[in-house]
Design an enzyme around this catalytic site. Structure first.
Site, PDB file in Angstrom:
ATOM      1  CB  SER A 193      -0.962  -0.050   1.191  1.00 61.29           C
ATOM      2  OG  SER A 193      -2.012   0.870   1.051  1.00 61.29           O
ATOM      3  CG  ASP A 227      -4.454  -2.342   1.030  1.00 66.82           C
ATOM      4  OD1 ASP A 227      -3.565  -2.950   1.660  1.00 66.82           O
ATOM      5  OD2 ASP A 227      -4.528  -1.099   0.969  1.00 66.82           O
TER       6      ASP A 227
END
Length: 356
Positions: free
Chosen positions: A46, A198
């Protein structure tokens, strides 16, 4: 004759955490400033993935100073966009240091809406401001040929739930977007016919590829998300925030427990004469583990501040990270290549009781 100053090389594991990734920018800024510190590999998820690819792209273009300049340009771009588009703190909040977005009702409203309406409904055209940021600040073609620093970017396969690790030659804008694709905010990112969310759900960040494939024997975790928080949350949004924090730390805990277990097995091997030998086990046996964190300061920010991209907040996080790295270097630079500064087996002693 003057004593030659020897450089030391480390691997860095960079956590994700939205705008809290600016803390990692501060850490990296200070580490890059240290002329005797080299980087063997970077694993990121991320915001950690963004820090990793921006640093490497800048380094490939202009060396150490190029990396510092690239990170600064990227985060200032984030902050300027935040100043113009996101609801922010009042002047009083900025002056008195109340950064928590619990003071910002619009964030809570957005959270409630995101639990009822998917990004496919709210954002049907899949607008993602991170796409333009990466286009401006990362040269992926250059990274494909760049092998001075090994890169590992993690995303989560939506269908299998497994982590996929993208390496230098595989990296693309889409791979980094996938690593940062929170499912309540963004569409899943499709790569080679597979959909990804993610990376924090499966690896935040992934440690074992660094251990197995990179050169250094020192692994440093740049930790954004505190592993522990005092007290028991009582309010609904605090409970949800803590659940999410625990979820995003669980994969990191698992990797750390695995490394601790292998270290313990190798100790027991020496005592008992049993043969557990394998190349990965031997690399872990000689691994020195380190951690840069600022638990007290970062615990002061609730989960919603990860959506606060105001420049003043970004700079505040940078300063906290910079000072945390400076403290670590002052206390532990001499330990690099010699010993761990984290007692991993001690931290996971309860999990290792099965090994006698």
């Amino acid at each position: 004759m003057p004593t030659q100053r020897v450089s030391k090389c480390v691997d860095l594991a960079l956590q994700g955490g939205g705008s809290h990734g600016a803390f990692t920018w501060g850490v990296l800024d200070r580490l890059l400033e240290h002329e005797r510190l080299e980087f063997g590999g970077l694993s990121g998820t991320s915001a950690g993935a963004m820090n990793a690819v921006v640093l490497a792209s800048g380094w490939a273009k202009g060396g150490r100073q190029g990396a510092r300049d690239a990170l600064s340009a990227f985060w200032h771009d984030v902050g300027h966009a935040g100043n113009s588009s996101l609801p922010g703190a009042s002047v009083a909040q900025l002056l008195f240091g109340h950064w928590n977005s619990a003071f910002m009702p619009l964030y809570r409203v957005f959270d409630a809406i995101s639990r009822l309406i998917s990004p496919y409904q709210m954002n049907p055209f899949n607008v993602n401001p991170l796409r333009e940021l990466l286009d401006r600040h990362v040269n992926f073609e250059r990274l494909h040929k760049f092998d001075d620093i090994r890169l590992f970017v993690c995303a989560t396969n939506v269908h299998t739930g497994k982590s996929r690790v993208f390496r230098n030659a595989e990296l693309s804008r889409e791979a980094v977007l996938a690593s940062a694709a929170l499912p309540v905010l963004f569409h899943a990112v499709e790569i080679e016919g597979e959909s990804y969310w993610d990376g924090g759900y499966s690896a935040n960040p992934s440690l074992l590829p660094l251990v197995a494939e990179s050169r250094p024997g020192d692994l440093m975790l740049v930790q954004i998300n505190p592993l522990e928080r005092p007290g028991v949350p009582r309010l609904a949004h605090d409970i949800i925030d803590r659940i999410n924090e625990i979820s995003f730390n669980s994969s990191l805990h698992q990797d750390l427990r695995t490394i601790a277990l292998i270290k313990r097995l190798l100790v027991e091997e020496e005592k008992s004469g049993h043969d557990y030998q394998a190349e990965l086990f031997r690399k872990i046996d000689s691994l020195h583990l380190h951690r840069i964190e600022a638990t007290k300061e970062m615990n002061a920010f609730d989960a919603f501040t990860r959506m606060n991209a105001k420049m003043a907040f970004i700079e505040r996080l940078h300063d906290i990270g910079y000072r945390a790295a400076e403290r670590w270097l002052d206390e532990h630079f001499v330990d690099l290549g010699k010993r761990s500064t984290v007692d991993l087996c001690g931290e996971y002693a309860d999990s290792l009781e099965v090994v006698k």
